[in-house]
Design an enzyme around this catalytic site. Structure first.
Site, short mmCIF file in Angstrom:
data_model
loop_
_atom_site.label_atom_id
_atom_site.label_comp_id
_atom_site.label_asym_id
_atom_site.label_seq_id
_atom_site.Cartn_x
_atom_site.Cartn_y
_atom_site.Cartn_z
N LEU A 67 0.88 -1.17 0.00
CA LEU A 67 0.00 0.00 0.00
C LEU A 67 0.91 1.22 0.00
O LEU A 67 1.93 1.23 0.69
CB LEU A 67 -0.89 0.03 1.25
N ASP A 68 0.54 2.24 -0.78
CA ASP A 68 1.33 3.47 -0.79
C ASP A 68 1.44 4.02 0.63
O ASP A 68 0.53 3.85 1.45
CB ASP A 68 0.65 4.55 -1.66
N ARG A 69 2.53 4.70 0.89
CA ARG A 69 2.79 5.23 2.23
C ARG A 69 1.60 6.00 2.84
O ARG A 69 1.25 5.78 3.99
CB ARG A 69 4.05 6.12 2.18
#
Length: 243
Positions: A67-69
């Protein structure tokens, strides 16, 4: 199906057995070590497993998806290398279902639909652009969406990913004319600095790597703006998975 939810430090555990660890990823924590040097999820969870089970030496934890930051929500890890390789096959075979909630600016062209793009990542700038089909290095990106709530300015969207490209939802929604609320990278003109991106991994569902039973992790975003623009029952109705 899933075990009792409990907390480990600041991280909520949604499911755990000898093979899998399912958690709610906190926002703004990198999934794995990056150039920022900030504490990352993989390291924090390994440390927690080591302490909880009093394990000597290195603890194995396999990263199956990312998952993106800035994105939070349901996420699964493999606790053995055997589980990791089987889950990688599940991901490749597209048997791993990933459903997201997103708040976007404006109104999408239709209540529901499928978005297909070719995406190209620039690793130097960590940005992704939609490019013509056949562009060298471009990868197909496919998602289904359904608008489940609207206000004057925003739409609440149910998104199911069929491919797992970097920044996929963010870029495809921008291409559809509706950048995500709070997305500084793909909606800088319309979002204010400091806003939290409104993208959440609501459901991660997959066959168990050993028993083959369906494992489903569910997580809802916090009741704060812009998520709280819609009542909880809309989420409970729209973001369920019929197994």
């Amino acid at each position: 199906m899933s075990h009792d939810v409990h907390k480990t430090g600041d991280i909520e555990i949604l499911y755990e057995d000898n093979h899998l660890l399912g958690i709610t990823k906190p926002v703004n924590v990198p999934t794995q070590e990056d150039a920022s040097g900030d504490p990352d999820l993989l390291t924090l969870l390994k440390q927690d497993l080591k302490e909880r089970y009093n394990k000597p030496g290195n603890v194995y934890l396999g990263l199956v998806h990312r998952l993106d930051r800035p994105v939070g929500g349901a996420m699964i890890f493999a606790k053995t290398s055997k589980a990791a390789s089987r889950l990688s096959e599940t991901v490749r075979g597209r048997h791993f279902r990933k459903i997201y909630a997103a708040v976007v600016h404006g109104k999408l062209p239709a209540r529901q639909g499928t978005l297909k793009h070719t995406l190209l990542k620039d690793s130097k700038t960590n940005t992704v652009t939609a490019v013509p089909k056949g562009t060298p290095g471009g990868k197909d990106a496919v998602l289904d969406y359904e608008v489940v709530g609207e206000t004057d300015r925003y739409s609440l969207v149910h998104i199911e990913l069929h491919t797992g490209r970097s920044h996929q939802i963010r870029v495809q929604m921008k291409e559809a004319g509706c950048p995500l609320f709070g997305d500084q990278k793909y909606g800088a003109k319309i979002n204010k600095p400091g806003q939290q991106i409104a993208l959440w991994s609501v459901i991660a569902a997959l066959p168990h790597p050993v028993t083959k039973d369906e494992v489903m992790l569910q997580s809802l975003p916090a009741r704060e703006f812009p998520w709280a623009e819609w009542p909880l029952d809309i989420y409970e109705k729209a973001f369920t998975l019929k197994i």
